[in-house]
Every structure is written in C-alpha cells, then in structure tokens.
Design a protein around this motif. Structure first.
Motif, PDB file in Angstrom:
ATOM      1  N   LYS A  31      68.539   8.638 -70.796  1.00  0.00           N
ATOM      2  CA  LYS A  31      69.094   9.896 -70.787  1.00  0.00           C
ATOM      3  C   LYS A  31      70.441  10.048 -70.434  1.00  0.00           C
ATOM      4  O   LYS A  31      70.833   9.434 -69.710  1.00  0.00           O
ATOM      5  CB  LYS A  31      68.033  10.593 -70.165  1.00  0.00           C
ATOM      6  CG  LYS A  31      66.361  10.604 -70.457  1.00  0.00           C
ATOM      7  CD  LYS A  31      65.723  11.236 -69.671  1.00  0.00           C
ATOM      8  CE  LYS A  31      64.331  11.363 -70.238  1.00  0.00           C
ATOM      9  NZ  LYS A  31      63.482  12.256 -69.709  1.00  0.00           N
ATOM     10  N   ALA A  68      66.630  21.502 -72.092  1.00  0.00           N
ATOM     11  CA  ALA A  68      67.600  20.697 -71.526  1.00  0.00           C
ATOM     12  C   ALA A  68      66.653  19.498 -70.864  1.00  0.00           C
ATOM     13  O   ALA A  68      66.673  18.309 -70.925  1.00  0.00           O
ATOM     14  CB  ALA A  68      68.558  21.028 -70.565  1.00  0.00           C
ATOM     15  N   GLY A  69      65.451  19.963 -70.089  1.00  0.00           N
ATOM     16  CA  GLY A  69      64.966  18.875 -69.104  1.00  0.00           C
ATOM     17  C   GLY A  69      63.848  17.916 -70.290  1.00  0.00           C
ATOM     18  O   GLY A  69      63.634  16.851 -69.840  1.00  0.00           O
ATOM     19  N   GLU A  70      63.833  18.410 -71.210  1.00  0.00           N
ATOM     20  CA  GLU A  70      62.968  17.597 -72.271  1.00  0.00           C
ATOM     21  C   GLU A  70      63.882  16.974 -73.362  1.00  0.00           C
ATOM     22  O   GLU A  70      63.270  16.086 -74.123  1.00  0.00           O
ATOM     23  CB  GLU A  70      62.168  18.491 -73.398  1.00  0.00           C
ATOM     24  CG  GLU A  70      61.107  19.555 -72.274  1.00  0.00           C
ATOM     25  CD  GLU A  70      60.573  20.631 -72.974  1.00  0.00           C
ATOM     26  OE1 GLU A  70      60.364  20.480 -74.292  1.00  0.00           O
ATOM     27  OE2 GLU A  70      60.462  21.610 -72.457  1.00  0.00           O
ATOM     28  N   GLU A  83      73.943  21.976 -63.811  1.00  0.00           N
ATOM     29  CA  GLU A  83      72.812  21.191 -63.221  1.00  0.00           C
ATOM     30  C   GLU A  83      71.976  20.307 -64.255  1.00  0.00           C
ATOM     31  O   GLU A  83      71.290  20.711 -65.252  1.00  0.00           O
ATOM     32  CB  GLU A  83      71.748  22.232 -62.784  1.00  0.00           C
ATOM     33  CG  GLU A  83      72.157  23.004 -61.683  1.00  0.00           C
ATOM     34  CD  GLU A  83      72.388  22.032 -60.364  1.00  0.00           C
ATOM     35  OE1 GLU A  83      71.606  21.142 -60.098  1.00  0.00           O
ATOM     36  OE2 GLU A  83      73.249  22.550 -59.431  1.00  0.00           O
ATOM     37  N   TRP A  84      72.411  19.116 -63.982  1.00  0.00           N
ATOM     38  CA  TRP A  84      72.155  17.891 -65.025  1.00  0.00           C
ATOM     39  C   TRP A  84      70.531  17.763 -64.981  1.00  0.00           C
ATOM     40  O   TRP A  84      70.100  17.458 -63.926  1.00  0.00           O
ATOM     41  CB  TRP A  84      72.785  16.714 -65.019  1.00  0.00           C
ATOM     42  CG  TRP A  84      74.198  16.920 -65.252  1.00  0.00           C
ATOM     43  CD1 TRP A  84      75.241  16.964 -64.288  1.00  0.00           C
ATOM     44  CD2 TRP A  84      75.002  17.408 -66.393  1.00  0.00           C
ATOM     45  NE1 TRP A  84      76.306  17.213 -64.933  1.00  0.00           N
ATOM     46  CE2 TRP A  84      76.285  17.473 -66.126  1.00  0.00           C
ATOM     47  CE3 TRP A  84      74.479  17.608 -67.809  1.00  0.00           C
ATOM     48  CZ2 TRP A  84      77.218  17.448 -67.030  1.00  0.00           C
ATOM     49  CZ3 TRP A  84      75.367  17.749 -68.750  1.00  0.00           C
ATOM     50  CH2 TRP A  84      76.675  17.918 -68.440  1.00  0.00           C
ATOM     51  N   PRO A  85      69.708  17.816 -65.975  1.00  0.00           N
ATOM     52  CA  PRO A  85      68.241  17.527 -65.926  1.00  0.00           C
ATOM     53  C   PRO A  85      67.903  16.082 -65.563  1.00  0.00           C
ATOM     54  O   PRO A  85      66.573  15.935 -65.159  1.00  0.00           O
ATOM     55  CB  PRO A  85      67.732  18.257 -67.226  1.00  0.00           C
ATOM     56  CG  PRO A  85      68.830  17.928 -68.148  1.00  0.00           C
ATOM     57  CD  PRO A  85      69.994  18.223 -67.463  1.00  0.00           C
ATOM     58  N   HIS A  86      68.762  15.165 -65.655  1.00  0.00           N
ATOM     59  CA  HIS A  86      68.153  13.653 -65.505  1.00  0.00           C
ATOM     60  C   HIS A  86      69.673  13.296 -64.893  1.00  0.00           C
ATOM     61  O   HIS A  86      70.654  13.460 -65.003  1.00  0.00           O
ATOM     62  CB  HIS A  86      67.758  13.155 -66.590  1.00  0.00           C
ATOM     63  CG  HIS A  86      68.347  13.740 -68.151  1.00  0.00           C
ATOM     64  ND1 HIS A  86      69.581  13.362 -68.474  1.00  0.00           N
ATOM     65  CD2 HIS A  86      68.001  14.303 -69.077  1.00  0.00           C
ATOM     66  CE1 HIS A  86      69.894  13.929 -69.446  1.00  0.00           C
ATOM     67  NE2 HIS A  86      68.717  14.477 -69.971  1.00  0.00           N
ATOM     68  N   SER A  87      69.487  11.979 -64.579  1.00  0.00           N
ATOM     69  CA  SER A  87      70.350  11.270 -63.688  1.00  0.00           C
ATOM     70  C   SER A  87      70.567   9.841 -64.191  1.00  0.00           C
ATOM     71  O   SER A  87      70.922   8.929 -63.269  1.00  0.00           O
ATOM     72  CB  SER A  87      70.147  11.466 -62.195  1.00  0.00           C
ATOM     73  OG  SER A  87      68.908  10.802 -61.766  1.00  0.00           O
TER      74      SER A  87
END
Length: 146
Positions: A31, A68-70, A83-87
């Motif tokens: 991601k 964004a989270g998906e 705010e990034w949904p993944h890292s």
C-alpha cells in the motif's frame, strides 16, 4: 520501528518515476501514499496513473476520499494535511519533511534534476541522518545505488 529512507536522485520526470515505483509496489501487494508539492501536482499524478501504462491499472484515489482506506494507492499533497489510511510506503515529491513520516515502513524521496529540488533534498537527507534512519541513495536514470 523506524522507516528506511531511499532517495532517488536525478529523476528526469519525478511524477513518472513515482508512477512507475508505485505501480511496482502495488504489483507486489504493498500500500502506497504519494505526497506531491501541491494540489496541481497531485491532480497531474492522478491523471498520469490512469495513463502511464496501457496494460496495467493502479487503483488510486485522492487523500480524503471515502474510499481511501480501501484503496492501495492514495495521493495527497503538502498544501493540505493528510491522514494517510495506511503506513507501508510513503513517496515524497514535496520539498519538506513529510509530517508523520516516522509511522511508515519506508519513505521514498524522489528528487528532480534542478537545483531547486536538490537543495531541499539535501536538507531532508540531513534531517533523516540526524534521526539515525537507514539511508540509501539511487541514481534515478541509471537505477543503481550511489
């Protein structure tokens, strides 16, 4: 765990290189967050991701999208807090240190060929070095370590 930081220097077209590297990361199941300098660059990167490879599709949305989270690839810019949904991987094409970079597993800095990009990149390199983060440098044209 502190992120690894990679610098890709001397990129002829930083946005195109970001597309290529993001597509490769997505292809390997990772991601990605793509952070550009401004909203116009983010829109340009969005368009480029739709068209840069005819035979592939890189699912992506803009930061702040309800999806964004998906979505494995998210595009944001330095003019708006993200705010990034993944890292997993953060690609930085902006001139500053990305806020929250410490939460990513890897930060990839893409640097163009002009002095206007090189000077702030040197400051970011020193910042990461002072944080004792593992650093690697690559020539973006030759695709080899420096």
């Amino acid at each position: 765990m502190a992120p690894r930081v990679q610098f890709y220097h001397n990129a002829e077209n930083p946005l195109a290189l970001a597309c290529e590297l993001a597509a490769r990361a997505y292809g390997s199941g990772r991601k990605v967050a793509l952070r550009t300098r401004d909203a116009a660059s983010a829109r340009q990167l969005d368009q480029l991701l739709w068209s840069f490879e005819q035979q592939s599709f890189v699912p992506h949305v803009m930061a702040g999208s309800p999806l964004a989270g998906e979505t494995p690839v998210v595009i944001g810019h330095a003019e708006a807090p993200n705010e990034w949904p993944h890292s997993e991987i953060l690609f930085n094409l902006a001139d500053d240190i990305p806020p929250g970079h410490e939460r990513f597993r890897m930060v990839i800095e893409i640097i163009g060929q002009g002095e206007a990009q090189k000077l702030p990149a040197r400051a970011r390199w020193m910042h990461y070095k002072q944080q004792d983060l593992p650093l690697q440098a690559f020539d973006a044209i030759r695709r080899e370590a420096l």
